[in-house]
Design a protein around this motif. Structure first.
Motif, mmCIF file in Angstrom:
data_model
loop_
_atom_site.group_PDB
_atom_site.id
_atom_site.type_symbol
_atom_site.label_atom_id
_atom_site.label_comp_id
_atom_site.label_asym_id
_atom_site.label_seq_id
_atom_site.Cartn_x
_atom_site.Cartn_y
_atom_site.Cartn_z
ATOM 1 N N ILE A 127 -55.966 -2.265 -5.458
ATOM 2 C CA ILE A 127 -57.344 -2.766 -5.496
ATOM 3 C C ILE A 127 -57.495 -3.880 -6.523
ATOM 4 O O ILE A 127 -58.145 -4.900 -6.274
ATOM 5 N N ASP A 128 -56.871 -3.690 -7.709
ATOM 6 C CA ASP A 128 -56.995 -4.664 -8.795
ATOM 7 C C ASP A 128 -55.958 -5.776 -8.714
ATOM 8 O O ASP A 128 -55.967 -6.688 -9.543
ATOM 9 N N ASP A 129 -55.041 -5.682 -7.740
ATOM 10 C CA ASP A 129 -53.953 -6.655 -7.594
ATOM 11 C C ASP A 129 -53.153 -6.787 -8.889
ATOM 12 O O ASP A 129 -52.834 -7.881 -9.348
ATOM 13 N N SER A 130 -52.844 -5.637 -9.486
ATOM 14 C CA SER A 130 -52.086 -5.615 -10.747
ATOM 15 C C SER A 130 -50.589 -5.663 -10.459
ATOM 16 O O SER A 130 -50.083 -4.871 -9.655
ATOM 17 N N GLY A 131 -49.890 -6.556 -11.133
ATOM 18 C CA GLY A 131 -48.461 -6.708 -10.915
ATOM 19 C C GLY A 131 -47.599 -5.902 -11.863
ATOM 20 O O GLY A 131 -46.424 -5.659 -11.587
ATOM 21 N N MET A 132 -48.184 -5.444 -12.988
ATOM 22 C CA MET A 132 -47.412 -4.707 -13.994
ATOM 23 C C MET A 132 -48.170 -3.460 -14.416
ATOM 24 O O MET A 132 -49.397 -3.454 -14.495
ATOM 25 N N ARG A 133 -47.432 -2.395 -14.693
ATOM 26 C CA ARG A 133 -47.994 -1.177 -15.279
ATOM 27 C C ARG A 133 -46.924 -0.539 -16.143
ATOM 28 O O ARG A 133 -45.791 -0.349 -15.702
ATOM 29 N N ARG A 134 -47.299 -0.213 -17.384
ATOM 30 C CA ARG A 134 -46.365 0.389 -18.345
ATOM 31 C C ARG A 134 -45.104 -0.459 -18.503
ATOM 32 O O ARG A 134 -44.001 0.057 -18.654
ATOM 33 N N GLY A 135 -45.296 -1.780 -18.425
ATOM 34 C CA GLY A 135 -44.181 -2.687 -18.645
ATOM 35 C C GLY A 135 -43.252 -2.841 -17.462
ATOM 36 O O GLY A 135 -42.212 -3.489 -17.574
ATOM 37 N N SER A 157 -56.361 -7.200 -28.181
ATOM 38 C CA SER A 157 -55.789 -8.418 -27.610
ATOM 39 C C SER A 157 -55.172 -8.121 -26.251
ATOM 40 O O SER A 157 -54.963 -6.959 -25.872
ATOM 41 N N ALA A 158 -54.847 -9.183 -25.523
ATOM 42 C CA ALA A 158 -54.192 -9.025 -24.227
ATOM 43 C C ALA A 158 -52.854 -8.318 -24.375
ATOM 44 O O ALA A 158 -52.460 -7.511 -23.524
ATOM 45 N N GLU A 159 -52.153 -8.606 -25.473
ATOM 46 C CA GLU A 159 -50.846 -7.977 -25.701
ATOM 47 C C GLU A 159 -50.999 -6.475 -25.894
ATOM 48 O O GLU A 159 -50.194 -5.680 -25.404
ATOM 49 N N GLN A 160 -52.037 -6.059 -26.623
ATOM 50 C CA GLN A 160 -52.262 -4.629 -26.850
ATOM 51 C C GLN A 160 -52.717 -3.926 -25.580
ATOM 52 O O GLN A 160 -52.324 -2.789 -25.309
ATOM 53 N N LEU A 161 -53.546 -4.595 -24.793
ATOM 54 C CA LEU A 161 -54.096 -3.982 -23.590
ATOM 55 C C LEU A 161 -53.127 -3.978 -22.421
ATOM 56 O O LEU A 161 -53.206 -3.130 -21.536
ATOM 57 N N GLY A 162 -52.225 -4.960 -22.402
ATOM 58 C CA GLY A 162 -51.354 -5.123 -21.246
ATOM 59 C C GLY A 162 -52.048 -5.825 -20.104
ATOM 60 O O GLY A 162 -51.552 -5.844 -18.971
ATOM 61 N N LYS A 163 -53.210 -6.394 -20.385
ATOM 62 C CA LYS A 163 -53.980 -7.174 -19.404
ATOM 63 C C LYS A 163 -54.901 -8.082 -20.201
ATOM 64 O O LYS A 163 -55.090 -7.873 -21.406
ATOM 65 N N PRO A 164 -55.489 -9.102 -19.587
ATOM 66 C CA PRO A 164 -56.381 -9.995 -20.326
ATOM 67 C C PRO A 164 -57.576 -9.250 -20.913
ATOM 68 O O PRO A 164 -58.154 -8.375 -20.267
ATOM 69 N N ALA A 165 -57.932 -9.561 -22.152
ATOM 70 C CA ALA A 165 -59.121 -8.965 -22.759
ATOM 71 C C ALA A 165 -60.355 -9.376 -21.967
ATOM 72 O O ALA A 165 -60.455 -10.496 -21.474
ATOM 73 N N GLY A 166 -61.291 -8.452 -21.828
ATOM 74 C CA GLY A 166 -62.512 -8.743 -21.092
ATOM 75 C C GLY A 166 -62.337 -8.793 -19.590
ATOM 76 O O GLY A 166 -63.200 -9.311 -18.887
ATOM 77 N N SER A 167 -61.254 -8.240 -19.079
ATOM 78 C CA SER A 167 -60.978 -8.361 -17.643
ATOM 79 C C SER A 167 -62.007 -7.612 -16.801
ATOM 80 O O SER A 167 -62.362 -8.052 -15.703
ATOM 81 N N ASP A 168 -62.496 -6.454 -17.297
ATOM 82 C CA ASP A 168 -63.520 -5.731 -16.540
ATOM 83 C C ASP A 168 -64.792 -6.561 -16.417
ATOM 84 O O ASP A 168 -65.384 -6.662 -15.341
ATOM 85 N N LEU A 169 -65.211 -7.161 -17.527
ATOM 86 C CA LEU A 169 -66.411 -7.990 -17.498
ATOM 87 C C LEU A 169 -66.222 -9.191 -16.578
ATOM 88 O O LEU A 169 -67.129 -9.560 -15.824
ATOM 89 N N ALA A 170 -65.054 -9.798 -16.623
ATOM 90 C CA ALA A 170 -64.783 -10.964 -15.780
ATOM 91 C C ALA A 170 -64.909 -10.625 -14.301
ATOM 92 O O ALA A 170 -65.316 -11.460 -13.494
ATOM 93 N N LYS A 171 -64.559 -9.382 -13.943
ATOM 94 C CA LYS A 171 -64.655 -8.960 -12.541
ATOM 95 C C LYS A 171 -66.052 -8.466 -12.173
ATOM 96 O O LYS A 171 -66.306 -8.112 -11.026
ATOM 97 N N GLY A 172 -66.943 -8.405 -13.176
ATOM 98 C CA GLY A 172 -68.298 -7.939 -12.914
ATOM 99 C C GLY A 172 -68.495 -6.457 -13.093
ATOM 100 O O GLY A 172 -69.566 -5.927 -12.769
ATOM 101 N N ILE A 229 -51.500 4.083 -8.141
ATOM 102 C CA ILE A 229 -50.902 3.202 -7.125
ATOM 103 C C ILE A 229 -52.005 2.486 -6.353
ATOM 104 O O ILE A 229 -51.943 1.271 -6.141
ATOM 105 N N HIS A 230 -53.026 3.227 -5.948
ATOM 106 C CA HIS A 230 -54.131 2.618 -5.205
ATOM 107 C C HIS A 230 -54.948 1.680 -6.088
ATOM 108 O O HIS A 230 -55.400 0.621 -5.631
ATOM 109 N N ASP A 231 -55.152 2.060 -7.364
ATOM 110 C CA ASP A 231 -55.885 1.185 -8.290
ATOM 111 C C ASP A 231 -55.178 -0.153 -8.452
ATOM 112 O O ASP A 231 -55.822 -1.209 -8.511
ATOM 113 N N ASP A 232 -53.850 -0.123 -8.534
ATOM 114 C CA ASP A 232 -53.084 -1.358 -8.691
ATOM 115 C C ASP A 232 -53.230 -2.265 -7.470
ATOM 116 O O ASP A 232 -53.235 -3.486 -7.591
#
Length: 402
Positions: free
Chosen positions: A170-178, A302-317, A165-168
């Motif tokens: 911090i990461d401003d994630s709108g979806m988890r487990r669909g 892919s983004a579909e497999q990950l449920g988030k954009p590929a390379g998202s960790d790298l994009a955030k630094g 819940i806290h990670d979501d």
């Protein structure tokens, strides 16, 4: 198992969007299949003593058996269902109890609990608690799990869920487990308070176990979550971050919970300190291997497999094992990361460099190294269905990058 080739990249629209977002952020900062093998053929001939017939060499029985073994089917991949089958009854009871542990005092929290626990999930963490509990209970001569074992599994899942819940947030994630996340549905304030409440509730149940060693272990986990997040946020886009820094952060964020929960399970079984220590090391090495695999998949799925954009960790630094290894070989990658992906297409270029510089391959080797150590930690346990499932947990994780 480990591939030494660099898979061709397929960038999704989401990955491109990430690159554009990174650019905006910067401006603000001004085979073909193998041939089928034939089984050996044996010819039966008349004895060489007969006139006019030459002796024909017939393969020895050992040779035939060896050749046949070479054509045997490869072992099936480990499935989640097979991993959890031996503790399926334990997990069913846990699922039924989780929502009731939140209590009915606050309608918002009740609704949040429905959203959180109703979203499903593999329940791998409580499954590990049950597997280690049952494997070590056999060593101690216990015929059934104790109440403490069962409550421990529930506490571990509550702590893990609170951290999500806290990670979501911090990461401003709108979806988890669909499903929509708590902060997406109720706002950041409610999400933060819901996570805090679950940490507090789990701590209350933990205290009621009345085992000071376990209380210390699990309380340290909650502290480690915060330490790991602070460590990650303080090293964003830092190309001088070391592998040891990465492994320590990964321990705080992932492996600490697994290590402390597996050791606590062994403690409640009453086994020796030596066995408890091996269970702690098993959880630590498994947790580190899981985190490295997750970080590899951020570059290979892919983004579909990950449920988030590929390379998202790298994009955030957030520089993970594949990037750290690649940086040792590619000065160009350092330049791109130092620029915080200012230029359009720089994120995809950085991901390509991670592949070309051997970052994926070396991260695969690291994941396997930690997995092998976890398997060694299980040698102290007698052979059983539960030990086999614990071994297969390691194999399942590594098969994700096969």
């Amino acid at each position: 198992m480990l591939s030494v080739s660099s898979p061709r990249m397929h960038m999704s629209r989401n990955a491109v969007d990430l690159g554009l977002l990174a650019a905006c952020r910067c401006r603000r900062w001004a085979a073909r299949p193998a041939p089928r093998r034939r089984a050996p053929c044996v010819c039966f001939v008349a004895a060489p003593s007969q006139t006019g017939l030459a002796a024909i060499d017939v393969p020895a029985a050992e040779t035939i058996a060896s050749a046949a073994a070479g054509t045997a089917r490869l072992p099936e991949r480990v499935s989640i269902a097979s991993l959890l089958d031996v503790v399926s009854d334990d997990l069913l009871k846990l699922n039924n109890n989780l929502k009731s542990l939140i209590g009915a005092e606050n309608p918002v929290l009740v609704s949040a609990a429905e959203q959180i626990f109703g979203a499903g999930g593999k329940r791998l963490r409580p499954a590990l608690v049950f597997l280690v509990s049952r494997a070590t209970a056999e060593v101690a001569g216990l015929s059934e799990l104790t109440t403490e074992h069962k409550r421990l599994a529930e506490i571990i899942e509550m702590i893990h869920t609170a951290s999500l819940i806290h990670d979501d947030v911090i990461d401003d994630s709108g979806m988890r487990r669909g499903k929509e996340t708590i902060h997406q549905l109720y706002g950041t304030r409610i999400a933060v308070l819901a996570g805090d409440f679950m940490f507090a509730q789990s701590s209350w149940f933990l205290a009621n176990l009345e085992n000071i060693e376990v209380i210390k272990l699990i309380s340290q986990v909650i502290k480690d979550f915060a330490s790991g997040e602070i460590k990650q946020q303080s090293t964003l886009f830092d190309c001088d971050v070391t592998l040891d820094d990465y492994l320590l952060k990964s321990y705080y964020k992932t492996a600490s919970l697994l290590a402390s929960s597996t050791r606590s399970a062994a403690i409640f079984s009453g086994v020796s300190t030596a066995v408890c220590e091996q269970m702690y090391e098993y959880g630590r090495n498994l947790g580190l291997s899981f985190q490295v695999v997750d970080d590899i998949l951020d570059f290979t799925q892919s983004a579909e497999q990950l449920g988030k954009p590929a390379g998202s960790d790298l994009a955030k630094g957030n520089l993970t094992a594949p990037v750290i290894f690649a940086l040792q070989e590619s000065p160009e990658l350092r330049e791109i990361i130092d620029s915080e992906f200012c230029d359009t297409g720089s994120l995809s270029a950085a991901m390509e460099l991670v592949h070309r510089s051997g970052g994926i391959r070396r991260a695969q080797e690291l994941a396997k190294e930690k997995g092998d150590l976890a398997l060694q930690n299980l040698q102290c346990l007698p052979r059983s269905h539960f030990r086999t499932a614990l071994e297969n947990m390691v194999k399942y994780n590594l098969e994700r990058i096969d």
